[in-house]
Design a protein around this motif. Structure first.
Motif, PDB file in Angstrom:
ATOM      1  N   ILE A   1       0.860  -1.181   0.000  1.00 23.84           N
ATOM      2  CA  ILE A   1       0.000   0.000   0.000  1.00 23.84           C
ATOM      3  C   ILE A   1       0.895   1.229   0.000  1.00 23.84           C
ATOM      4  CG2 ILE A   1      -1.779   1.292   1.229  1.00 23.84           C
ATOM      5  CD1 ILE A   1      -2.679  -1.347   2.485  1.00 23.84           C
ATOM      6  N   LEU A   2       0.725   2.092  -0.998  1.00 23.83           N
ATOM      7  CA  LEU A   2       1.549   3.288  -1.137  1.00 23.83           C
ATOM      8  C   LEU A   2       0.654   4.480  -1.464  1.00 23.83           C
ATOM      9  CD1 LEU A   2       4.298   1.648  -3.387  1.00 23.83           C
ATOM     10  CD2 LEU A   2       4.449   2.035  -0.927  1.00 23.83           C
ATOM     11  N   ASN A   3       1.221   5.681  -1.426  1.00 20.88           N
ATOM     12  CA  ASN A   3       0.481   6.877  -1.828  1.00 20.88           C
ATOM     13  C   ASN A   3       0.024   6.760  -3.277  1.00 20.88           C
ATOM     14  OD1 ASN A   3       3.241   8.264  -0.294  1.00 20.88           O
ATOM     15  ND2 ASN A   3       1.249   8.466   0.675  1.00 20.88           N
ATOM     16  N   GLN A   4      -1.101   7.386  -3.594  1.00 16.79           N
ATOM     17  CA  GLN A   4      -1.492   7.486  -5.003  1.00 16.79           C
ATOM     18  C   GLN A   4      -0.481   8.316  -5.785  1.00 16.79           C
ATOM     19  OE1 GLN A   4      -5.483   8.963  -5.497  1.00 16.79           O
ATOM     20  NE2 GLN A   4      -6.374   7.453  -4.120  1.00 16.79           N
ATOM     21  N   THR A   5      -0.012   9.394  -5.151  1.00 17.91           N
ATOM     22  CA  THR A   5       0.940  10.308  -5.794  1.00 17.91           C
ATOM     23  C   THR A   5       1.960  10.762  -4.768  1.00 17.91           C
ATOM     24  OG1 THR A   5      -0.821  11.142  -7.232  1.00 17.91           O
ATOM     25  CG2 THR A   5       1.200  12.460  -7.104  1.00 17.91           C
ATOM     26  N   ALA A   6       3.213  10.891  -5.173  1.00 18.53           N
ATOM     27  CA  ALA A   6       4.246  11.470  -4.312  1.00 18.53           C
ATOM     28  C   ALA A   6       5.104  12.405  -5.154  1.00 18.53           C
ATOM     29  CB  ALA A   6       5.105  10.388  -3.675  1.00 18.53           C
ATOM     30  N   TRP A   7       5.382  13.578  -4.614  1.00 20.13           N
ATOM     31  CA  TRP A   7       6.239  14.567  -5.263  1.00 20.13           C
ATOM     32  C   TRP A   7       7.547  14.661  -4.486  1.00 20.13           C
ATOM     33  CZ3 TRP A   7       5.273  17.340  -9.703  1.00 20.13           C
ATOM     34  CH2 TRP A   7       3.964  17.315 -10.208  1.00 20.13           C
ATOM     35  N   PHE A   8       8.674  14.615  -5.218  1.00 20.86           N
ATOM     36  CA  PHE A   8       9.992  14.674  -4.596  1.00 20.86           C
ATOM     37  C   PHE A   8      10.784  15.857  -5.150  1.00 20.86           C
ATOM     38  CE2 PHE A   8       8.636  10.285  -4.763  1.00 20.86           C
ATOM     39  CZ  PHE A   8       8.948   9.776  -3.515  1.00 20.86           C
ATOM     40  N   GLY A   9      11.620  16.440  -4.298  1.00 16.08           N
ATOM     41  CA  GLY A   9      12.562  17.439  -4.776  1.00 16.08           C
ATOM     42  C   GLY A   9      12.245  18.838  -4.305  1.00 16.08           C
ATOM     43  N   ARG A  10      13.238  19.683  -4.451  1.00 19.02           N
ATOM     44  CA  ARG A  10      13.100  21.068  -3.994  1.00 19.02           C
ATOM     45  C   ARG A  10      12.042  21.794  -4.834  1.00 19.02           C
ATOM     46  NH1 ARG A  10      16.680  22.166  -0.172  1.00 19.02           N
ATOM     47  NH2 ARG A  10      18.405  20.679   0.081  1.00 19.02           N
ATOM     48  N   GLY A  11      11.167  22.477  -4.132  1.00 20.30           N
ATOM     49  CA  GLY A  11      10.078  23.178  -4.793  1.00 20.30           C
ATOM     50  C   GLY A  11       8.824  22.344  -4.970  1.00 20.30           C
ATOM     51  N   ALA A  12       8.826  21.126  -4.457  1.00 22.75           N
ATOM     52  CA  ALA A  12       7.672  20.241  -4.638  1.00 22.75           C
ATOM     53  C   ALA A  12       6.401  20.803  -4.018  1.00 22.75           C
ATOM     54  CB  ALA A  12       7.969  18.860  -4.061  1.00 22.75           C
ATOM     55  N   VAL A  13       6.532  21.645  -2.987  1.00 21.79           N
ATOM     56  CA  VAL A  13       5.329  22.188  -2.331  1.00 21.79           C
ATOM     57  C   VAL A  13       4.474  23.016  -3.280  1.00 21.79           C
ATOM     58  CG1 VAL A  13       6.240  22.189   0.027  1.00 21.79           C
ATOM     59  CG2 VAL A  13       6.660  24.161  -1.454  1.00 21.79           C
ATOM     60  N   ALA A  14       5.056  23.531  -4.357  1.00 26.53           N
ATOM     61  CA  ALA A  14       4.282  24.342  -5.297  1.00 26.53           C
ATOM     62  C   ALA A  14       3.167  23.541  -5.962  1.00 26.53           C
ATOM     63  CB  ALA A  14       5.208  24.923  -6.366  1.00 26.53           C
TER      64      ALA A  14
ATOM     65  N   VAL B   1       0.441   1.937  19.028  1.00 25.35           N
ATOM     66  CA  VAL B   1       0.610   1.956  17.583  1.00 25.35           C
ATOM     67  C   VAL B   1      -0.705   1.580  16.921  1.00 25.35           C
ATOM     68  CG1 VAL B   1       1.891   1.011  15.620  1.00 25.35           C
ATOM     69  CG2 VAL B   1       3.022   1.298  17.842  1.00 25.35           C
ATOM     70  N   CYS B   2      -1.078   2.326  15.900  1.00 20.38           N
ATOM     71  CA  CYS B   2      -2.266   2.050  15.107  1.00 20.38           C
ATOM     72  C   CYS B   2      -1.817   1.691  13.691  1.00 20.38           C
ATOM     73  CB  CYS B   2      -3.179   3.272  15.060  1.00 20.38           C
ATOM     74  SG  CYS B   2      -3.561   3.965  16.689  1.00 20.38           S
ATOM     75  N   VAL B   3      -2.384   0.643  13.147  1.00 19.99           N
ATOM     76  CA  VAL B   3      -2.039   0.174  11.800  1.00 19.99           C
ATOM     77  C   VAL B   3      -3.337   0.065  11.005  1.00 19.99           C
ATOM     78  CG1 VAL B   3      -0.944  -1.635  10.438  1.00 19.99           C
ATOM     79  CG2 VAL B   3      -0.107  -1.142  12.745  1.00 19.99           C
ATOM     80  N   ASP B   4      -3.458   0.883   9.954  1.00 22.07           N
ATOM     81  CA  ASP B   4      -4.740   0.941   9.256  1.00 22.07           C
ATOM     82  C   ASP B   4      -4.526   1.330   7.796  1.00 22.07           C
ATOM     83  OD1 ASP B   4      -7.323   1.313   8.381  1.00 22.07           O
ATOM     84  OD2 ASP B   4      -7.936   2.563  10.071  1.00 22.07           O
ATOM     85  N   PRO B   5      -4.796   0.427   6.864  1.00 21.26           N
ATOM     86  CA  PRO B   5      -4.662   0.781   5.442  1.00 21.26           C
ATOM     87  C   PRO B   5      -5.523   1.964   5.033  1.00 21.26           C
ATOM     88  CG  PRO B   5      -4.889  -1.595   5.706  1.00 21.26           C
ATOM     89  CD  PRO B   5      -5.148  -0.985   7.057  1.00 21.26           C
ATOM     90  N   HIS B   6      -6.558   2.256   5.810  1.00 24.39           N
ATOM     91  CA  HIS B   6      -7.436   3.372   5.477  1.00 24.39           C
ATOM     92  C   HIS B   6      -6.798   4.737   5.730  1.00 24.39           C
ATOM     93  CE1 HIS B   6     -11.319   0.769   5.827  1.00 24.39           C
ATOM     94  NE2 HIS B   6     -10.966   0.927   4.564  1.00 24.39           N
ATOM     95  N   ASP B   7      -5.625   4.767   6.403  1.00 30.17           N
ATOM     96  CA  ASP B   7      -5.072   6.078   6.778  1.00 30.17           C
ATOM     97  C   ASP B   7      -3.982   6.573   5.831  1.00 30.17           C
ATOM     98  OD1 ASP B   7      -2.448   5.129   7.472  1.00 30.17           O
ATOM     99  OD2 ASP B   7      -3.091   4.681   9.491  1.00 30.17           O
ATOM    100  N   ILE B   8      -3.667   5.831   4.774  1.00 27.40           N
ATOM    101  CA  ILE B   8      -2.561   6.232   3.901  1.00 27.40           C
ATOM    102  C   ILE B   8      -2.864   7.591   3.254  1.00 27.40           C
ATOM    103  CG2 ILE B   8      -3.481   4.969   1.903  1.00 27.40           C
ATOM    104  CD1 ILE B   8       0.239   5.138   2.740  1.00 27.40           C
ATOM    105  N   PRO B   9      -1.960   8.556   3.355  1.00 28.59           N
ATOM    106  CA  PRO B   9      -2.188   9.833   2.678  1.00 28.59           C
ATOM    107  C   PRO B   9      -2.344   9.653   1.173  1.00 28.59           C
ATOM    108  CG  PRO B   9      -0.460  10.058   4.326  1.00 28.59           C
ATOM    109  CD  PRO B   9      -0.747   8.591   4.201  1.00 28.59           C
ATOM    110  N   VAL B  10      -3.254  10.380   0.592  1.00 27.30           N
ATOM    111  CA  VAL B  10      -3.485  10.283  -0.850  1.00 27.30           C
ATOM    112  C   VAL B  10      -2.280  10.828  -1.620  1.00 27.30           C
ATOM    113  CG1 VAL B  10      -4.977  11.016  -2.755  1.00 27.30           C
ATOM    114  CG2 VAL B  10      -5.974  10.435  -0.536  1.00 27.30           C
ATOM    115  N   VAL B  11      -1.726  11.947  -1.121  1.00 30.32           N
ATOM    116  CA  VAL B  11      -0.588  12.597  -1.769  1.00 30.32           C
ATOM    117  C   VAL B  11       0.494  12.843  -0.718  1.00 30.32           C
ATOM    118  CG1 VAL B  11       0.218  14.621  -3.058  1.00 30.32           C
ATOM    119  CG2 VAL B  11      -2.097  13.737  -3.445  1.00 30.32           C
TER     120      VAL B  11
END
Length: 383
Positions: free
Chosen positions: A6-19, A163-173
């Motif tokens: 289970i992973l994020n739908q989308t992940a942004w990497f690198g400097r300036g990614a917050v834009a 500790v809580c473990v829940d596949p429902h909590d994965i951040p979308v981005v």
């Protein structure tokens, strides 16, 4: 045997990614966010580097920054109330592990209000609905909370972490922008870096590890071991490498679990407020040595990834010790204590710490079976 990832739908990497944050939120049809962070990030301007982009895009938000260093049940309940009051339809978590963990719990309870007591989320809770959509913005290079299905909360009344473990909590981005990490103080760089290394090593040796997570963890160990000393000194390129390494470790351990280091570290945070990464750093080489004979040739692989030369020529017992020594040497070079007494652990508390560690969900992934008395003996040896 089937393995789940289970992973994020989308992940942004690198400097300036917050834009990219406004476009991600608007593109998914969200209209208002509750921004979850902590008082330090709200005060020092790091959170503003995110909300400035929301302001520029005209995206509505309310800030909730009442999250403590070890997020409590009360922090989460206040956050749920803030989410409802704001009329928000999404969450933006800004921070290291603490704001992200609180944000996950807020999102889960907002979507599953029957868990409003918070304590019932411990372990693998049977939540029915996915969390309120969450965009996670990492500000430290260590916890990997932005990519995990785990979160850790503190029950102050019972003086324990759970500790809580829940596949429902994965951040979308997930947003992994080293620009937000450059300002970390030295102590935080060290603590989060040791946390990341522990994630990678425990994830590689945990019982549920398999080929795909092994690849992620070994590469993460290699990146972190090489980059952490320079990152601790504030080298910008090394910080960027740490940001990637810790995320890779999170991709792995989130899906296969951890082990005894984390089980023993959690009560140290609950009892004494010990920074989680420092607790891990103290414990890690000792637990590696304790587990050695139950890890096959994996400690040899870890030694190689840590940069130890000629590991293939060493007898297995020596290769295992080389891995332990390499981790201990890295911690020593960063000023991480080697004994529990050096981080204000009280000897009389050791039996209670051992009981809490034995009850911790992470203990189940340890490659070597352990009893509560085994853990107490180990605590005493490290004291």
């Amino acid at each position: 045997m089937a393995h789940r990832m289970i992973l994020n739908q989308t992940a942004w990497f690198g400097r300036g990614a917050v834009a990219n944050i406004p476009a991600e939120l608007i593109g998914k049809g969200y209209t208002k966010a509750l921004v979850v962070t902590d008082p330090t990030l709200a005060r020092n301007g790091v959170a503003r580097r995110v909300t400035d982009h929301l302001d520029a895009a005209g995206f509505a938000y309310t800030v909730f920054d009442d999250v403590s260093a070890n997020p409590t049940i009360e922090n989460v309940q206040a956050g749920v109330a803030a989410f409802v009051a704001a009329g928000a339809d999404c969450l933006v978590g800004i921070g290291g592990g603490s704001p992200q963990d609180a944000c996950k719990a807020i999102g889960i309870i907002a979507a599953n209000p029957e868990f409003a007591d918070v304590r019932s989320l411990e372990g693998e809770a049977a939540t029915k609905f996915p969390s309120v959509p969450m965009l996670a913005v990492a500000t430290t290079a260590g916890t990997a909370s932005e990519v995990t299905i785990n979160y850790v909360l503190t029950d102050t009344a019972q003086q324990r972490k759970f500790v809580c473990v829940d596949p429902h909590d994965i951040p979308v981005v997930a947003i992994i922008d080293p620009d937000l990490m450059d300002g970390m103080p030295h102590s935080l760089r060290v603590a989060t870096g040791m946390d990341a290394l522990t994630h990678a090593i425990e994830g590689y040796t945990t019982l549920a590890a398999w080929e795909l997570t092994d690849v992620l963890h070994l590469k993460a160990i290699e990146i972190i071991a090489a980059a952490l000393p320079a990152a601790a000194r504030g080298d910008a390129s090394a910080v960027e490498k740490m940001a990637l390494g810790q995320y890779m470790a999170g991709m792995g351990f989130s899906n296969v679990g951890l082990g005894l280091v984390h089980a023993m570290a959690h009560p140290l945070g609950a009892f004494y407020g010990t920074p989680h990464g420092i607790a891990n750093g103290v414990l890690l080489p000792h637990v590696m040595a304790f587990n050695g004979g139950y890890t096959g040739s994996k400690l040899r692989d870890i030694a190689k990834a840590m940069g130890v030369k000629n590991t293939d020529d060493l007898p297995l017992v020596q290769a295992r010790q080389a891995a332990v020594d390499a981790v201990a040497a890295l911690g020593h070079s960063l000023g991480v204590p080697s004994r529990l007494r050096d981080i204000q652990v009280v000897e009389a508390d050791l039996p209670a710490l051992a009981a809490a560690a034995y009850a911790d969900i992470c203990r189940g992934g340890n490659p070597r079976p352990v009893s509560e008395s085994d853990i107490l003996t180990l605590f005493r040896a490290i004291f």
